[in-house]
Every structure is written in structure tokens, then in C-alpha cells.
Enzyme design. Structure first.
Site, PDB file in Angstrom:
ATOM      1  N   GLU A 122      -8.844 -10.621  -8.496  1.00  0.00           N
ATOM      2  CA  GLU A 122      -7.982  -9.337  -8.088  1.00  0.00           C
ATOM      3  C   GLU A 122      -6.660  -9.518  -9.031  1.00  0.00           C
ATOM      4  OE1 GLU A 122      -7.233  -9.693  -3.811  1.00  0.00           O
ATOM      5  OE2 GLU A 122      -9.275  -9.182  -3.283  1.00  0.00           O
ATOM      6  N   TYR A 180     -12.812  -2.307  -4.108  1.00  0.00           N
ATOM      7  CA  TYR A 180     -13.222  -2.415  -2.763  1.00  0.00           C
ATOM      8  C   TYR A 180     -15.000  -2.405  -2.486  1.00  0.00           C
ATOM      9  CZ  TYR A 180      -8.667  -2.435  -1.093  1.00  0.00           C
ATOM     10  OH  TYR A 180      -7.287  -2.449  -0.704  1.00  0.00           O
ATOM     11  N   LYS A 238       0.639  -1.051   0.059  1.00  0.00           N
ATOM     12  CA  LYS A 238      -0.015   0.129  -0.138  1.00  0.00           C
ATOM     13  C   LYS A 238       0.890   1.207   0.023  1.00  0.00           C
ATOM     14  CE  LYS A 238      -3.729  -2.168   2.270  1.00  0.00           C
ATOM     15  NZ  LYS A 238      -4.825  -2.112   3.204  1.00  0.00           N
ATOM     16  N   HIS A 280      -1.956  -5.841   1.410  1.00  0.00           N
ATOM     17  CA  HIS A 280      -3.398  -6.412   1.137  1.00  0.00           C
ATOM     18  C   HIS A 280      -3.040  -7.918   0.443  1.00  0.00           C
ATOM     19  CE1 HIS A 280      -7.431  -7.274  -0.679  1.00  0.00           C
ATOM     20  NE2 HIS A 280      -6.604  -7.721  -1.505  1.00  0.00           N
ATOM     21  N   ASN A 308      -2.229  -0.430   6.696  1.00  0.00           N
ATOM     22  CA  ASN A 308      -1.753  -1.575   7.378  1.00  0.00           C
ATOM     23  C   ASN A 308      -0.662  -2.204   6.350  1.00  0.00           C
ATOM     24  OD1 ASN A 308      -3.440  -2.663   5.653  1.00  0.00           O
ATOM     25  ND2 ASN A 308      -4.745  -3.685   7.118  1.00  0.00           N
TER      26      ASN A 308
END
Length: 193
Positions: free
Chosen positions: A140, A60, A19, A129, A126
Site C-alpha cells: 500500500e 481494492y 478518506k 484506512h 468511516n
């Protein structure tokens, strides 16, 4: 999507994203990349990109309406991300374990050596992913690597990578089946793979 007939020994594919919070810090980005390599993942494809807000919303959409949805979309479109297609036995579960729990507070306590336990800032920021199932991995991977044919990979590349020997190209940041004595040309893929 048609189902792909795989041998029980076949490598499994998963999507892994690093990320914007980690990509913005070269030392963290390199540390995560090294964890991928040291945990014996094969990097099938890798690319860095800026993700448009519309693409984030689509990716998302299952979370639309939840309290964190807008914050997550804005964050994921805020800077460059790195996307990987990773392969190994049980790649999905292994990557999820290596990442650690989604909630950074929990990761720091139950999996402090995990990626999120080491580098995560908040539950949104975080660090990484990962796909949560074979079905989501296929969906994905297609979203981030539209020219990648999973079926073709399983037919042509997977058996060679599984049998080895395998070569890692630091220039490309990917693994490939090493050719007889000359790993260079074996790493050059035809366009569209």
C-alpha cells in the site's frame, strides 16, 4: 520484494489514509492529524491527492465482487484524500486500534473514543484506512508513494529517527531527525526518498 533486515527495535511502517468524508471537513481532518501526533506516530511522508477510479479499483481489487466494492471505489474517488506513511513501534496494530472497528455502529459502542467511533458516518465513510499487515503495508505504501524506497528508509532514516532527537515540521507535516542545533536543513530530504 526483497526482505529488509531490521533490528528488533526498528520502527514499523504503516499506510494511513484519511478518506474524502474527513478531508472535506477541515476540523475533522485536523483532529485526526492531531491524534496521529498525540499518539507518538512519526509522520514519515504525507501527501494529499485525488484518486482516480482506476487506481481505487486496483487498490481494492481483493474486494471485487463483494456487495460494497463499487460503493467503496466510487466514494474513494469522490474527493481528495490524505495519505501518510506512519512509523512507530507496532505501528500497524497501534494505528488499527486508534482507528477502531471498521463498522461505525460497532466502533461507537466498543471504541467510542476511536477515530471511527468519533467521526465515522457509515461503514464506507468511516474516516480512515490502515494497512492490516507488514506485507500489505509495503504494497500500500508503494501504491501511494511510488518514489519511496522502504529499504533505503530503513537503512538511512529509521536509525536516526529511532535514536532521536526528532523534529516535527508543521510546514511539511512530517518528522525528521533533528540536526545538531538546526532542525531545518535536516528535514530537507533528497528527491526520491
Amino acid at each position: 520484494m526483497t526482505s529488509i533486515l531490521r533490528s528488533p527495535q526498528a520502527l514499523q511502517l504503516t499506510l494511513a489514509l484519511i478518506k474524502p468524508d474527513a478531508v472535506a471537513h477541515p476540523l475533522i481532518l485536523e483532529a485526526v492529524h492531531q491524534q496521529i501526533l498525540s499518539n507518538k506516530f512519526l509522520i514519515v511522508r504525507m501527501r494529499e491527492l485525488l484518486w482516480r477510479k482506476e487506481d481505487c479499483q486496483k487498490f481494492y481489487q481483493e474486494h471485487e465482487g463483494r456487495f460494497f466494492y463499487q460503493r467503496l471505489v466510487e466514494f474513494m474517488a469522490s474527493g481528495p484524500i490524505r495519505a501518510y506513511i506512519l512509523a512507530r513501534k507496532d505501528a500497524i496494530q497501534f494505528w488499527r486500534t486508534l482507528m477502531g472497528p471498521t463498522r461505525v455502529f460497532q466502533a461507537r459502542h466498543v471504541a467510542p473514543d476511536s477515530i471511527r467511533g468519533s467521526f465515522g458516518l457509515t461503514d464506507t465513510r468511516n474516516t480512515t484506512h490502515g494497512s492490516d499487515s507488514v506485507v500489505s503495508a509495503s504494497r500500500e505504501i508503494a501504491a501511494f508513494f511510488p518514489d519511496f524506497s522502504e529499504q533505503r528508509w530503513y537503512e538511512e532514516e529509521e536509525p536516526q529517527l529511532r535514536r532521536g532527537p526528532v523534529h516535527y515540521s508543521p510546514e511539511e507535516g512530517t518528522h525528521c531527525a533533528a540536526g545538531a542545533g538546526d532542525p531545518g536543513p535536516a528535514c530537507r530530504r533528497p528527491v526520491g526518498l
